[in-house]
Design a protein around this motif. Structure first.
Motif, mmCIF file in Angstrom:
data_model
loop_
_atom_site.group_PDB
_atom_site.id
_atom_site.type_symbol
_atom_site.label_atom_id
_atom_site.label_comp_id
_atom_site.label_asym_id
_atom_site.label_seq_id
_atom_site.Cartn_x
_atom_site.Cartn_y
_atom_site.Cartn_z
ATOM 1 N N LEU A 84 -1.380 -5.485 7.135
ATOM 2 C CA LEU A 84 -1.133 -4.603 5.989
ATOM 3 C C LEU A 84 -0.106 -5.165 5.016
ATOM 4 O O LEU A 84 0.179 -4.563 3.993
ATOM 5 N N GLY A 85 0.512 -6.280 5.365
ATOM 6 C CA GLY A 85 1.519 -6.865 4.476
ATOM 7 C C GLY A 85 1.521 -8.364 4.643
ATOM 8 O O GLY A 85 0.691 -8.914 5.366
ATOM 9 N N PRO A 86 2.477 -9.014 3.979
ATOM 10 C CA PRO A 86 2.552 -10.479 4.052
ATOM 11 C C PRO A 86 2.792 -10.999 5.483
ATOM 12 O O PRO A 86 2.228 -11.998 5.871
ATOM 13 N N ARG A 100 -7.576 2.413 13.117
ATOM 14 C CA ARG A 100 -8.229 1.360 12.334
ATOM 15 C C ARG A 100 -8.367 1.869 10.905
ATOM 16 O O ARG A 100 -8.924 2.957 10.675
ATOM 17 N N LEU A 101 -7.822 1.127 9.949
ATOM 18 C CA LEU A 101 -7.815 1.557 8.552
ATOM 19 C C LEU A 101 -8.852 0.779 7.754
ATOM 20 O O LEU A 101 -9.423 -0.191 8.259
ATOM 21 N N ASP A 102 -9.076 1.203 6.496
ATOM 22 C CA ASP A 102 -10.029 0.463 5.669
ATOM 23 C C ASP A 102 -9.557 -0.979 5.478
ATOM 24 O O ASP A 102 -10.342 -1.909 5.386
ATOM 25 N N THR A 103 -8.211 -1.146 5.427
ATOM 26 C CA THR A 103 -7.614 -2.477 5.482
ATOM 27 C C THR A 103 -6.571 -2.468 6.581
ATOM 28 O O THR A 103 -5.675 -1.628 6.562
ATOM 29 N N GLY A 104 -6.640 -3.354 7.548
ATOM 30 C CA GLY A 104 -5.621 -3.456 8.596
ATOM 31 C C GLY A 104 -5.664 -2.302 9.582
ATOM 32 O O GLY A 104 -6.614 -1.515 9.621
ATOM 33 N N ARG A 105 -4.614 -2.207 10.389
ATOM 34 C CA ARG A 105 -4.533 -1.118 11.350
ATOM 35 C C ARG A 105 -3.089 -0.747 11.629
ATOM 36 O O ARG A 105 -2.167 -1.513 11.328
ATOM 37 N N LEU A 106 -2.913 0.435 12.191
ATOM 38 C CA LEU A 106 -1.594 0.949 12.532
ATOM 39 C C LEU A 106 -1.608 1.275 14.025
ATOM 40 O O LEU A 106 -2.455 2.026 14.493
ATOM 41 N N VAL A 107 -0.658 0.675 14.759
ATOM 42 C CA VAL A 107 -0.621 0.865 16.211
ATOM 43 C C VAL A 107 0.614 1.661 16.611
ATOM 44 O O VAL A 107 1.737 1.283 16.250
ATOM 45 N N PHE A 108 0.405 2.756 17.334
ATOM 46 C CA PHE A 108 1.532 3.451 17.944
ATOM 47 C C PHE A 108 1.756 2.825 19.315
ATOM 48 O O PHE A 108 0.883 2.883 20.181
ATOM 49 N N ALA A 226 9.537 -1.294 10.719
ATOM 50 C CA ALA A 226 8.132 -1.635 10.492
ATOM 51 C C ALA A 226 7.908 -3.146 10.433
ATOM 52 O O ALA A 226 6.793 -3.624 10.639
ATOM 53 N N ASP A 227 8.981 -3.893 10.157
ATOM 54 C CA ASP A 227 8.861 -5.363 10.146
ATOM 55 C C ASP A 227 9.133 -5.963 11.523
ATOM 56 O O ASP A 227 9.073 -7.180 11.690
#
Length: 284
Positions: A84-86, A100-108, A226-227
């Motif tokens: 989702l980022g650089p 699962r997102l339209d771009t990338g994903r987010l994991v808990f 988040a980084d």
DNA sequence: AGTGTATCCTGCAGGC
DNA sequence: TGCCTGCAGGATACAC
């Protein structure tokens, strides 16, 4: 692990990555992280768009076009934005839920699984929101209000501060630090706190939380933003985790006591105990 | 009603 | 090396 400053730091890092993304599908790796069956959860979030990313108390709140995802980080939870980022953060080690997102994903990601992920409708969220006390960094939190409510309680001040219904977002680290700043022994009963002390406690809570947000939170062991970076406020703690080390104000040794099943750190000189008997003597 | 205790879970540090 | 104990930033279901 994460208290208000850690959740806030995480939210600030996630916001630019997540706003505008759509959830294609959710995968539940550890069902005990949910409060409903995985199928019901997946149905509630599939296809939803993330409109905003915020925080309430210690919770990360994803506002959807229809509904709200509330993420309680528990002791070891964090959110990893991938693709989702650089740069990607470190790879999650104990994934519990993946969006699962339209771009990338987010994991808990949550080692101990004390965290919780919920998908609520707007009404349910409004109900939940109302159970939390005032946000301490807003105008809703005032010295007078703090005094009036604390003074009615027989709980130890530290325990009272940990109750999310009383003040939102304060956990064990910042409760101890705020007590130190106000010169209040953490085990003192709320009822023994004077108006002036409550005013100092109000300033202490705001001061320590504000400074910790600026420093990107506190990392004792696990916390990551988040980084994937650590929080720097650990270097500026006055008492938490500093047992037997010199008080920053008077040089006496910081002490640790346990009550309510949790450690409390304090300086015995700067934060003298006032028990019921001493309080009665002082009042008369 | 309001307080205090035990418990969920995993990992790590320290003592032996 | 390995086994044991204690401890951890949270929240809640119970007991009194």
């Amino acid at each position: 692990m994460p208290e208000l400053p850690e959740a806030e730091t995480l939210v600030r890092g996630l916001r630019p990555a997540l706003v505008g993304r759509s959830i294609v599908q959710a995968r539940v790796h550890k069902p005990d992280i949910l409060r409903v069956r995985p199928r019901r959860f997946r149905d509630r979030v599939r296809g939803r768009r993330i409109e905003a990313v915020g925080r309430r108390a210690k919770n990360v709140v994803l506002l959807l076009d229809d509904g709200v995802i509330v993420i309680n980080l528990g002791m070891t939870g964090w959110l990893a934005p991938l693709g989702l980022g650089p740069h990607d953060p470190p790879r999650p080690t104990h994934p519990a839920v993946t969006f699962r997102l339209d771009t990338g994903r987010l994991v808990f990601d949550d080692v101990r699984r004390f965290g919780c992920v919920e998908a609520l409708d707007p009404g349910e969220w409004a109900e939940r929101d109302a159970t939390f006390g005032p946000e301490p960094l807003t105008d809703a939190f005032t010295p007078d209000d703090l005094f009036e409510r604390l003074h009615r309680s027989r709980s130890p001040v530290r325990s009272w501060l940990l109750d999310q219904r009383k003040v939102a977002g304060v956990g064990n680290i910042y409760a101890c630090e705020a007590c130190f700043r106000a010169g209040i022994h953490p085990a003192r009963r709320g009822v023994t706190v004077t108006r002036d002390e409550a005013t100092a406690l109000h300033a202490g809570i705001r001061g320590v939380l504000g400074a910790a947000v600026e420093a990107g939170g506190t990392t004792i062991r696990d916390y990551r933003n988040a980084d994937g970076a650590s929080g720097e406020f650990v270097h500026r703690l006055d008492v938490y985790g500093r047992e037997e080390q010199p008080c920053h104000r008077c040089d006496d040794a910081v002490e640790r006591i346990v009550f309510g099943n949790r450690s409390a750190f304090f300086c015995p000189s700067c934060q003298p105990m006032i028990d019921d008997a001493a309080w009665a003597a002082r009042a008369s």
